[in-house]
Scaffold this motif. Structure first.
Motif, mmCIF file in Angstrom:
data_model
loop_
_atom_site.group_PDB
_atom_site.id
_atom_site.type_symbol
_atom_site.label_atom_id
_atom_site.label_comp_id
_atom_site.label_asym_id
_atom_site.label_seq_id
_atom_site.Cartn_x
_atom_site.Cartn_y
_atom_site.Cartn_z
ATOM 1 N N CYS B 65 74.065 94.529 4.391
ATOM 2 C CA CYS B 65 73.468 95.491 3.452
ATOM 3 C C CYS B 65 72.306 94.843 2.688
ATOM 4 N N MET B 66 72.375 93.514 2.587
ATOM 5 C CA MET B 66 71.470 92.826 1.673
ATOM 6 C C MET B 66 70.045 92.710 2.205
ATOM 7 N N ASN B 67 69.878 92.858 3.538
ATOM 8 C CA ASN B 67 68.500 92.970 4.049
ATOM 9 C C ASN B 67 68.347 94.213 4.925
ATOM 10 N N ARG B 68 69.238 95.163 4.676
ATOM 11 C CA ARG B 68 69.205 96.473 5.348
ATOM 12 C C ARG B 68 69.295 96.356 6.862
ATOM 13 N N MET B 69 70.029 95.344 7.327
ATOM 14 C CA MET B 69 70.244 95.249 8.774
ATOM 15 C C MET B 69 71.118 96.393 9.260
ATOM 16 N N ASN B 70 71.959 96.919 8.367
ATOM 17 C CA ASN B 70 72.831 98.024 8.774
ATOM 18 C C ASN B 70 72.045 99.300 9.059
ATOM 19 N N TYR B 90 67.016 99.838 -1.560
ATOM 20 C CA TYR B 90 67.177 101.093 -0.819
ATOM 21 C C TYR B 90 66.281 102.188 -1.398
ATOM 22 N N GLY B 91 65.374 101.798 -2.316
ATOM 23 C CA GLY B 91 64.485 102.772 -2.928
ATOM 24 C C GLY B 91 63.445 103.291 -1.941
ATOM 25 N N SER B 92 62.877 104.449 -2.297
ATOM 26 C CA SER B 92 61.850 104.989 -1.411
ATOM 27 C C SER B 92 60.630 104.066 -1.481
ATOM 28 N N GLY B 93 59.964 103.948 -0.379
ATOM 29 C CA GLY B 93 58.775 103.106 -0.362
ATOM 30 C C GLY B 93 59.051 101.655 -0.036
ATOM 31 N N VAL B 94 60.334 101.288 0.093
ATOM 32 C CA VAL B 94 60.617 99.905 0.480
ATOM 33 C C VAL B 94 60.510 99.799 1.999
ATOM 34 N N ASP B 95 59.709 98.835 2.459
ATOM 35 C CA ASP B 95 59.540 98.628 3.892
ATOM 36 C C ASP B 95 60.599 97.622 4.361
ATOM 37 N N PRO B 96 61.562 98.072 5.201
ATOM 38 C CA PRO B 96 62.638 97.159 5.620
ATOM 39 C C PRO B 96 62.099 95.905 6.310
ATOM 40 N N VAL B 97 60.985 96.034 6.998
ATOM 41 C CA VAL B 97 60.443 94.859 7.689
ATOM 42 C C VAL B 97 59.967 93.827 6.662
ATOM 43 N N ASP B 98 59.305 94.312 5.620
ATOM 44 C CA ASP B 98 58.856 93.405 4.568
ATOM 45 C C ASP B 98 60.063 92.808 3.845
ATOM 46 N N LEU B 99 61.085 93.650 3.627
ATOM 47 C CA LEU B 99 62.302 93.162 2.975
ATOM 48 C C LEU B 99 62.904 92.008 3.784
ATOM 49 N N ARG B 100 62.928 92.179 5.108
ATOM 50 C CA ARG B 100 63.561 91.152 5.948
ATOM 51 C C ARG B 100 62.724 89.876 6.032
ATOM 52 N N ARG B 101 61.435 89.974 5.694
ATOM 53 C CA ARG B 101 60.671 88.735 5.556
ATOM 54 C C ARG B 101 61.092 88.010 4.279
ATOM 55 N N ARG B 102 61.282 88.800 3.223
ATOM 56 C CA ARG B 102 61.700 88.175 1.948
ATOM 57 C C ARG B 102 63.138 87.669 2.020
ATOM 58 N N VAL B 103 63.930 88.349 2.866
ATOM 59 C CA VAL B 103 65.351 87.996 2.971
ATOM 60 C C VAL B 103 65.648 87.640 4.421
ATOM 61 N N GLY B 104 65.575 86.359 4.730
ATOM 62 C CA GLY B 104 65.768 85.910 6.110
ATOM 63 C C GLY B 104 67.238 85.848 6.469
ATOM 64 N N MET B 105 67.489 85.828 7.772
ATOM 65 C CA MET B 105 68.894 85.838 8.200
ATOM 66 C C MET B 105 69.126 84.877 9.361
ATOM 67 N N ILE B 106 70.263 84.191 9.278
ATOM 68 C CA ILE B 106 70.696 83.280 10.337
ATOM 69 C C ILE B 106 72.045 83.778 10.843
ATOM 70 N N PHE B 107 72.190 83.797 12.180
ATOM 71 C CA PHE B 107 73.404 84.372 12.765
ATOM 72 C C PHE B 107 74.322 83.281 13.325
ATOM 73 N N GLN B 108 75.490 83.724 13.749
ATOM 74 C CA GLN B 108 76.456 82.773 14.282
ATOM 75 C C GLN B 108 75.913 82.080 15.536
ATOM 76 N N GLN B 109 75.374 82.879 16.437
ATOM 77 C CA GLN B 109 74.788 82.302 17.647
ATOM 78 C C GLN B 109 73.311 82.059 17.400
ATOM 79 N N PRO B 110 72.842 80.815 17.606
ATOM 80 C CA PRO B 110 71.408 80.550 17.448
ATOM 81 C C PRO B 110 70.628 81.447 18.425
ATOM 82 N N ASN B 111 69.515 81.976 17.966
ATOM 83 C CA ASN B 111 68.766 82.889 18.832
ATOM 84 C C ASN B 111 67.272 82.583 18.832
ATOM 85 N N PRO B 112 66.909 81.338 19.258
ATOM 86 C CA PRO B 112 65.473 81.039 19.301
ATOM 87 C C PRO B 112 64.775 81.913 20.352
#
Lengths: 227, 273
Positions: B65-70, B90-112
């Motif tokens: 939820c924290m970077n709107r991956m859902n 979750y406000g109007s006008g928020v660009d999820p792509v820009d949000l995900r730049r500000r909030v990076g994510m690392i997963f269980q399986q490395p995905n280079p």
């Protein structure tokens, strides 16, 4: 889950309770040797010196093993740390019982004024009560009883002061010499009771995660005391 | 809404700007299924926060939820409030792509990406318009250093990112995220599929970068949570089919020595889960 770990912890608790029971027996024997001037019993106690060191060391070793291998947290961590401290106190209690036995050996066959013997006797009975309550609190994990220990310890301290006052009244040289050998014992009894209170403190921390519960209880007994 | 009340050993902030994330009464649904209910939580800046709890307790759902991956999962819905630096993500006008730049994510399986190590790290900065070779070189070196990987790969930067070990790949992914200077790093079980040496290096780098990047880590390894985090939140779904709740949240040192809630105590001491 973690059944073996739990069993190991209960094993440590059983050992700590067993030592507490033995320490009560040891203290009683030492005090009786002192009061009855029984040099042989005193000697026996002094020779058994290593026994408690070995038992408390074993517990410490078990605690270290469990911390190293089980990564305990929360209540488990508090339990193990508390038991480590408590066994340290128990080793000290055993040392003080030894001091009483040594006084008994030194003062055997010497005339000790009856009022002082009566005082030691009275003080010892109060200390036994503290020790037994400590054992029960440990065995039953009884927080209320742990919190009562300072209250039980209080008359021990006041009798200890009375002991010094009695000592001051003595005028006979021989009596003073014999009595001074008992000063150490009175002091040792007082320290044994203090270590029981400290044990209660650790038990209360284990059970609640809160510190200074007993200090608060002590402060209530004596509002003048600054903590 | 659940009657459940979260226990906090720290006081919830009143000013959202003192937090990194300011979450109040968050709800989450997968279709009809209410997966998370009444989650209120502060994530403090310049610190590591760990989310712990048994499988299926919603901690990863909450993390996503924290970077709107859902958003990428169809038929999901979010309620309540989730502010990042005081602004509703979750406000109007928020660009999820820009949000995900500000909030990076690392997963269980490395995905280079199946590209060179260099290009993996330079990917984000290039998208952001960094063109000069020297600038990119600096960013790549700096990011790999911060990810504790530079010494191992500085002579093989043109090697394919998939040709290094799993643990190195994971650190490469971290470097790739750091290259775009995120404010927050979300880590979803980042160490469960890699070697112990790399785990140590990742734990070290978390400590090194947390002043600049707020870190939130989901981990099943309780000792890791205890080691690396400053704050810990314990999630639990008590009854299958019922929503998961946040049982307790507070300083890691408190949670792991004297938790307030018995369920937290039981979970971290291994009595269930």
């Amino acid at each position: 889950m973690r059944d073996q770990f739990r069993q190991d912890m209960y094993g440590i608790q059983d050992d700590v309770v067993a030592i507490m029971r033995e320490l009560l027996g040891l203290t009683k024997s030492s005090v009786n040797a002192l009061i009855n001037g029984d040099e042989a019993v005193a000697q026996e106690i002094i020779e058994g010196d290593d026994h408690f060191d070995q038992m408390t060391l074993n517990i410490e070793e078990n605690v270290i093993q469990l911390i190293a291998t089980q990564s305990p947290v929360a209540k488990d961590l508090r339990f193990l740390l508390s038991m480590a401290f408590i066994t340290l106190y128990q080793a000290r209690i055993a040392d003080y019982a030894q001091i009483i036995a040594k006084s008994a050996r030194r003062s055997a066959n010497k005339p000790v004024p009856q009022p002082l013997i009566d005082l030691i006797h009275a003080q010892a009975n109060l200390v036994y009560r503290v020790m037994d309550a400590t054992r029960e609190a440990l065995e039953e994990r009884d927080l209320d009883l742990a919190l009562k220990l300072p209250e039980l310890d209080e008359p021990v301290d006041s009798l200890n002061k009375q002991f010094y006052r009695e000592l001051g009244r003595l005028t006979d040289e021989d009596e003073i010499e014999a009595a001074s050998k008992m000063v150490m014992s009175a002091r040792a009894l007082e320290r044994i009771a203090d270590y029981c209170v400290d044990t209660g403190e650790r038990l209360a921390y284990f059970l609640t995660g809160e510190r200074d519960l007993l200090e608060a209880a002590e402060a209530e007994l004596d509002p003048q005391k600054i903590i | 809404m659940s009657a459940h009340e979260t226990k906090y050993s720290t006081v919830l902030q009143t000013d959202p700007l003192t937090t990194s994330y300011y979450v109040r009464n968050l709800e989450f649904w997968y279709g009809d299924f209410n997966a998370l209910t009444n989650i209120s939580l502060d994530v403090m800046p310049s610190a590591v926060t760990a989310f712990i709890g048994p499988s299926g307790c919603g901690k990863s759902t909450f993390l996503r939820c924290m970077n709107r991956m859902n958003d990428l999962i169809p038929d999901t819905q979010v309620g309540g409030k989730m502010l990042l630096k005081g602004a509703d993500i979750y406000g109007s006008g928020v660009d999820p792509v820009d949000l995900r730049r500000r909030v990076g994510m690392i997963f269980q399986q490395p995905n280079p990406f199946p590209q060179s190590i260099y290009d993996n790290v330079a990917y984000g900065p290039r998208l952001q318009g960094v063109k000069k070779k020297r600038d990119l070189d600096d960013i790549v070196e700096d990011s790999l250093k911060r990810a504790n990987l530079w010494k191992e790969v500085k002579d093989i930067l043109d090697k394919n990112g998939l040709a290094i070990s799993g643990g190195q790949q994971q650190r490469l992914c971290i470097a790739r995220v750091l290259a775009v200077q995120p404010e927050v790093l979300l880590m979803d079980e980042p160490c469960s599929a890699i070697d112990p040496t790399s785990v140590q290096k990742i734990e070290d780098l978390m400590a090194e970068i947390k002043d600049e990047v707020t870190i939130i880590i989901v981990t099943h390894n309780m000792q890791q949570a205890a080691r690396v985090s400053d704050y810990t939140s314990f999630f639990l779904q008590e009854v299958a089919g019922e929503p998961a709740v946040l049982v307790e949240s507070g300083k890691t040192s408190d949670i792991f020595t004297a938790p307030i809630d018995k369920r937290t105590e039981d979970y971290i001491t291994g009595r269930f889960g």
